[in-house]
Design an enzyme around this catalytic site. Structure first.
Site, short mmCIF file in Angstrom:
data_model
loop_
_atom_site.label_atom_id
_atom_site.label_comp_id
_atom_site.label_asym_id
_atom_site.label_seq_id
_atom_site.Cartn_x
_atom_site.Cartn_y
_atom_site.Cartn_z
N CYS A 156 0.83 -1.16 -0.04
CA CYS A 156 0.05 -0.11 0.05
C CYS A 156 0.80 1.21 -0.15
O CYS A 156 0.41 2.31 -0.31
CB CYS A 156 -0.92 0.16 1.22
SG CYS A 156 -1.66 -1.62 1.39
N HIS A 296 -3.59 8.55 4.63
CA HIS A 296 -3.95 7.02 4.17
C HIS A 296 -5.24 6.71 4.28
O HIS A 296 -5.79 6.11 3.43
CB HIS A 296 -2.77 6.19 4.94
CG HIS A 296 -2.86 4.92 4.54
ND1 HIS A 296 -2.42 4.46 3.11
CD2 HIS A 296 -2.99 3.48 5.11
CE1 HIS A 296 -2.65 3.33 3.14
NE2 HIS A 296 -2.82 2.62 4.05
N GLU A 307 -3.12 6.58 12.53
CA GLU A 307 -2.53 7.73 11.79
C GLU A 307 -3.06 8.84 12.52
O GLU A 307 -2.25 9.80 12.72
CB GLU A 307 -3.26 7.60 10.45
CG GLU A 307 -2.66 8.65 9.61
CD GLU A 307 -3.08 8.65 8.05
OE1 GLU A 307 -4.03 7.70 7.80
OE2 GLU A 307 -2.76 9.29 7.22
N LYS A 328 -9.61 7.81 -0.28
CA LYS A 328 -10.20 6.30 -0.41
C LYS A 328 -11.64 6.37 0.04
O LYS A 328 -12.41 5.36 -0.34
CB LYS A 328 -9.63 5.37 0.72
CG LYS A 328 -8.17 5.10 0.30
CD LYS A 328 -7.23 4.22 1.20
CE LYS A 328 -5.87 3.98 1.07
NZ LYS A 328 -4.98 5.13 1.36
N HIS A 333 -9.55 1.83 -1.83
CA HIS A 333 -8.14 1.43 -1.59
C HIS A 333 -7.36 0.83 -2.89
O HIS A 333 -7.85 -0.33 -2.99
CB HIS A 333 -7.97 0.66 -0.58
CG HIS A 333 -6.46 0.62 0.10
ND1 HIS A 333 -5.63 0.99 -0.45
CD2 HIS A 333 -6.02 0.32 1.38
CE1 HIS A 333 -4.21 0.56 0.08
NE2 HIS A 333 -4.45 0.36 1.32
N PHE A 392 0.53 -2.60 4.87
CA PHE A 392 0.26 -4.03 5.55
C PHE A 392 1.80 -4.58 5.53
O PHE A 392 2.37 -4.61 4.63
CB PHE A 392 -0.51 -4.83 4.50
CG PHE A 392 -1.20 -5.76 4.87
CD1 PHE A 392 -2.50 -5.46 5.75
CD2 PHE A 392 -1.23 -7.12 4.61
CE1 PHE A 392 -3.18 -6.43 6.18
CE2 PHE A 392 -1.95 -8.07 5.25
CZ PHE A 392 -2.95 -7.67 5.90
#
Lengths: 406, 279
Positions: A156, A296, A307, A328, A333, A392
């Protein structure tokens, strides 16, 4: 001497369209691209929705969607970069830096292979070939990019890393200009099935447009998207000399590891904090100078809180007054393409003196207490802004960019 | 080789340590001594185990302290093709087939349920670098790429830049090649690598600034969008085993050379690369 680095071209293929004016208008209207999965029939999979690219409108279709997306985004980026001023100097010291998704194969092909179908019966460019071996040479050849390509597979964070590394190569004078970004599509049985199996995705199948809800109390996982974005990065002085349009300046790049959990971020956002701090230091920009953050913002329970904590750790009290929004929430995503498409989204909105909203944010979660620009776009003069991408596996990547105000 | 992209270091980079593993059998890989949490082994694929083992050895041989690793070290890694294991893919296939053809209906009910949830972790290409960072507690910058053997040099170049810019004090630069795998072997048949032995391998180099002996003097790379067969030379000797992205680090670790030596590699992705060492 270090070069300043300009972004002079943007090409996208996104669930909200591939024409830049259309894309930015949809973002500012707060439109969700989510809908039922139609690329394949998901039958009884727990998640049956995604944010798909409408490839009926695309001039190139490939069996592995991410290959075609990358080629088209690269073409659009070059056209955009050469729309104003003289053409880019092709060949010498130009290169590609790209974030890529997984290998190319479909489950029907794999089953045929396991049942003994001969290798010769498969398309060698589509079965068990790596995206890097398929779309990278095509893009390099088409645009005469002669330098060894930089291929990023940090999941990601991959396309944010691609932009960050391209920025460094141009800044240090190792490349004169670069195309950088990412491409991905995991909207296939194995991709959707795999994410379902680890319960990472939303299952709000009856209300797709409400499924991606970063920072909201009722979020239940990310919405899978697909697409690509390629940006043209070049030496600032070259861009000025050829009278190109300059969208933005890449100012700094920082990365870090969480060194914590395989699928969950550090609960206090420790790695994310390091990446943001390193990007600010690299840019020689003080936290006080940042006036927008493109998050993100995955809409997963743990990421959004981690975050938020990282932003608070870096910006302190001032975090309350910095608008933070998640692309997103509208396009889902895009995994290895996410960072690049979101950088493009932030720049294009900033060029219109707007920040796009985080849609579906109705009741912020108790650990999510920043200004997330809920529901509606906001008029704002954006100067320096931050882009975060967290993978991830605990790879964290942040960029500091400066909007070139018209 | 056309020296299109050449880097010569005004202050050579010291080779502080190396570590590697070459395994003909899976049983030869023992990752347990390097794991912070033994329970994490079930999440690890073979690539992950190879990377952690080789990097652990390199960090130990380079005498990097915990503090060095945590705050002063960057991690730069090239991994191989995605190593889905045959057994796991076959389980999905068996439970998702109807009369030999893929059935989405079966996949969404039976095949999907048979997927080991851990497969999702084991097949991701960024997992080797995750496991290294976790077990060696590295929080530094990173670069992870794949899959061409010469792509290792791109990771090496990024490490050299980070050292030169003083972003880090130490760089762990590695390559991993999980090659005893049905999909990887399929790929090799297509790319004419099949004539060489292909053991599983991983190797790491630890570099630092300002070396006077055992130094990396420079490197150069060239890229042409054509397919070339895998070919590799070490100190003017043709290398017999194909060690993929692990090759340079394994050779430096296991085939000691002295004096000024050159390592040259060209790989199927059109990359040619060479590095110059004073050892």
């Amino acid at each position: 001497m270090k070069n300043r680095v300009a972004i002079t071209g943007i090409g996208i293929v996104s669930p909200l369209g591939s024409e830049l004016p259309f894309f930015v208008n949809k973002l500012l209207e707060g439109v969700s691209a989510a809908g039922p999965i139609t690329i394949f029939d998901p039958c009884k999979l727990p998640t049956r929705i995604a944010a798909q690219v409408d490839d009926n409108k695309l001039p190139l279709r490939t069996k592995d969607r991410k290959v075609g997306f990358a080629i088209l985004a690269a073409r659009s980026a070059i056209q955009d970069a050469e729309k104003f001023g003289s053409p880019l100097v092709k060949g010498e010291r130009s290169g590609l830096s790209i974030g890529l998704g997984l290998e190319l194969f479909s489950m029907p092909d794999m089953i045929d292979y396991l049942h003994g179908k001969r290798l010769i019966d498969f398309d060698p460019m589509e079965f068990l070939q790596t995206p890097s071996d398929v779309c990278v040479p095509r893009i390099c050849k088409e645009h005469q990019l002669v330098a060894p390509p930089l291929i990023h597979i940090s999941a990601c964070a991959a396309s944010t890393d691609a932009i960050g590394c391209a920025f460094r190569m141009v800044r240090e004078g190792r490349r004169s200009w670069m195309m950088s970004g990412g491409t991905d599509s995991m909207i296939n049985p194995l991709g959707v099935g795999g994410f379902c199996r680890i319960q990472a995705m939303t299952q709000r199948n009856e209300e797709p447009y409400k499924a991606s809800r970063p920072f909201d109390r009722d979020r239940d996982g990310f919405l899978l998207g697909e697409g690509a974005a390629i940006l043209v990065l070049e030496r600032w002085n070259d861009a000025v000399e050829r009278e190109a349009r300059i969208y933005a300046e890449v100012a700094g790049y920082g990365t870090s590891f969480d060194a914590h959990g395989i699928s969950e971020p550090h609960p206090e956002g420790e790695g994310a904090t390091l990446a943001i701090q390193r990007a600010l230091k690299d840019a020689d920009v003080a936290p006080e100078q940042i006036n927008y953050i493109n998050a993100h913002g995955t809409s997963t329970p743990k990421n959004d809180i981690a975050e938020t904590k990282a932003i608070r750790r870096v910006f302190g009290k001032r975090a309350d007054s910095i608008p933070v929004s998640s692309t997103k929430s509208m396009i889902g995503h895009l995994i290895s393409a996410a960072g690049a498409v979101e950088v493009a989204a932030a720049i294009l909105c900033a060029q219109k003196n707007f920040i796009h909203p985080t849609i579906n944010l109705e009741t912020p979660d108790s650990g999510c207490d920043l200004d997330y620009v809920p529901k509606k776009a906001r008029r704002a003069i954006v100067s320096y802004f931050l882009k975060n991408s967290f993978a991830f596996g605990g790879q964290n990547s942040s960029l500091v960019l400066r909007n070139v105000i018209k | 080789m056309d020296p299109t992209f050449e880097t010569r270091f005004p202050h050579p980079l010291k080779l502080r340590g190396t570590g590697s593993i070459v395994a003909a059998q899976d049983s030869e890989i023992d990752v347990l001594p390097w794991l912070k949490y033994r329970k994490m082994k079930k999440f690890m694929g073979k690539q992950d185990e190879l990377a952690v083992t080789a990097c652990g050895l390199a960090a130990r041989n380079a005498r990097l302290s915990e503090e060095d690793l945590r705050t002063k070290t960057g991690l730069y890694l090239c991994v191989g093709f995605i190593p889905f294991e045959r057994q796991e893919i076959e389980t999905i296939a068996r439970n998702s087939s109807d009369s030999g053809s893929f059935s989405m209906d079966l996949f969404s009910t039976k095949g999907f349920d048979e997927v080991n949830p851990l497969l999702t972790f084991r097949c991701l290409p960024n997992m080797p670098i995750f496991h290294v960072s976790l077990n060696l507690n590295i929080q530094g910058p990173y670069f992870i790429t794949y899959p061409g053997a010469a792509q290792f040099y791109v990771a090496l170049e990024q490490a050299c830049i980070a050292l030169e810019q003083k972003e880090i004090d130490f760089a762990l630069v590695g390559g991993v090649a999980d090659q005893n795998n049905f999909l990887v072997q399929h790929h090799y048949k297509r790319t004419r690598i099949g004539t060489k032995a292909t053991p599983d391998a991983a190797g790491f180099l630890c570099l630092e600034r300002n070396g006077t002996e055992r130094v990396l003097l420079g490197l150069r790379m060239n890229y042409q969008t054509r397919e070339t067969a895998q070919r590799e030379r070490w100190a003017d000797t043709e290398v017999k085993e194909h060690l993929g992205a692990a090759s340079l680090a394994v050779l430096l670790d296991q085939s000691p050379q002295t004096g000024n030596v050159t390592h040259y590699i060209e790989s199927v992705d059109g990359m040619q690369a060479e590095s110059f060492w004073s050892l």
